[in-house]
Motif scaffolding. Structure first.
Motif: not given
Length: 365
Positions: A102, A109, A122, A134, A136, A236, A240, A243
């Motif tokens: 998280q 990450r 995410s 979302t 992980a 959201k 994503s 990421n």
């Protein structure tokens, strides 16, 4: 909690079912999907491991031990501590905890640890509900195996598992599986953004519709709720996409990827950029519709206040006349007059009608 292992299909077999090395050809089992008690569909692969075919039951033949095949993909869905410990011992890695997944720091990450790549992104889940979220998901690329660690079951994973069941060649290698999953996630986000754009177009028609029309929403409560849900979904989705963009940049620096893998990654990164631009457009459209809806509400409130103000101004003179003639003083000329009462009533009506006529002429009503 489900641990699923996927193996690469054999590349060549002989007519009698033996592999290229003369051993019996393994068969890929059937994947089953069973709904979990909490309503989530957990992709449960119960027989995807390679089944060592029985050797020919010939008297005097000895069973030949076959080397254990390495899976190209191990999918950990809500694993237990024992399952995580088994994976750590098996591959010599340290699997990140749920709390570590998280963390938002880039170094937490995306990192390389003893040749194993750890990548956490995410992924959008529950996108069709009123509360999109979302989750992980961690991709661990170690040697020739991809390990995915997740505590949710997003639609792209379900879809890709069904595709692997129908087309085993999608799981030829760990890199192939990883890029296949990334493509599935990006495709899902693209579909959601297209549907969101259509929903916003319908909302725009509602906001700017004729207030007296059949499809108008006078109080705009449902419109505001839908705009809020759309804004939450687009936000959201952008998280994503951000990421995924970072993951693409991280993978592009890895020398272990071959030329065709980098070309595939370049296509995915281009799609991510285009969908991000579309998500930015949707976010701007959401802001515009929110401001427009609030402006419509303010106009309607002003119209209501204006009506009350006009009514108060129109009925003020009749109230004044009624108050005067309700004093009942002895010395009042009209008290003894035969037509005093009808004249007073007429004055009150006339004093109310004249302001209303004036306001109507000015266009205030």
């Amino acid at each position: 909690m489900d641990t699923s292992e996927f193996f690469a299909p054999l590349r060549a077999t002989t007519d009698d079912g033996a592999g290229a090395d003369g051993s019996a050809a393994p068969r890929t089992g059937v994947a089953e999907t069973e709904p979990a008690e909490d309503g989530k569909s957990a992709a449960k692969i119960t027989a995807n491991a390679v089944d060592n075919a029985n050797a020919d039951a010939t008297a005097g033949k000895q069973d030949v031990a076959k080397p254990e095949r390495t899976p190209v993909w191990i999918d950990l869905l809500s694993p237990t501590s024992d399952e995580i410990h088994d994976i750590e011992q098996r591959f010599g890695i340290e699997v990140p905890t749920r709390e570590e997944m998280q963390e938002i720091e880039l170094s937490s990450r995306l990192y390389d640890e003893d040749g194993a790549l750890f990548m956490t992104v995410s992924v959008l889940t529950r996108a069709t509900t009123d509360a999109p979220q979302t989750a992980a998901v961690t991709f661990i690329l170690v040697k020739k195996t991809l390990i995915t660690l997740r505590y949710a079951d997003p639609v792209p994973f379900k879809t890709f598992i069904r595709r692997v069941k129908k087309t085993p060649s999608l799981a030829n290698s760990a890199e192939t599986v990883m890029f296949g999953l990334l493509e599935q996630i990006v495709d899902r986000l693209a579909d959601l953004m297209e549907q969101t754009a259509t929903d916003l177009e319908n909302l725009s028609n509602q906001v700017f519709a004729n207030p007296e029309g059949p499809g108008s929403d006078q109080d705009h409560r449902e419109t505001l709720r839908q705009i809020g849900r759309t804004g939450n979904l687009s936000g959201k989705a952008k998280d994503s996409l951000l990421n995924l963009h970072r993951l693409g940049l991280f993978l592009s620096t890895q020398t272990r990827l071959k030329k065709d893998a980098k070309a595939r990654l370049k296509v995915i990164s281009r799609d991510i950029v285009s969908i991000t631009e579309h998500a930015n457009f949707i976010a701007n459209k959401v802001t515009f519709l929110l401001d427009a809806t609030l402006g419509m509400i303010s106009l309607e409130q002003n119209n209501i206040i204006k009506i009350f103000s006009v009514a108060a101004a129109a009925f003020l003179p009749p109230t004044l006349i009624a108050s005067i003639y309700g004093m009942n003083f002895e010395v009042m000329p009209e008290l003894g007059w035969e037509f005093g009462y009808p004249v007073a009533i007429g004055l009150m009506i006339l004093s109310a009608v004249l302001p209303l006529w004036y306001f109507k002429r000015k266009g205030w009503l």
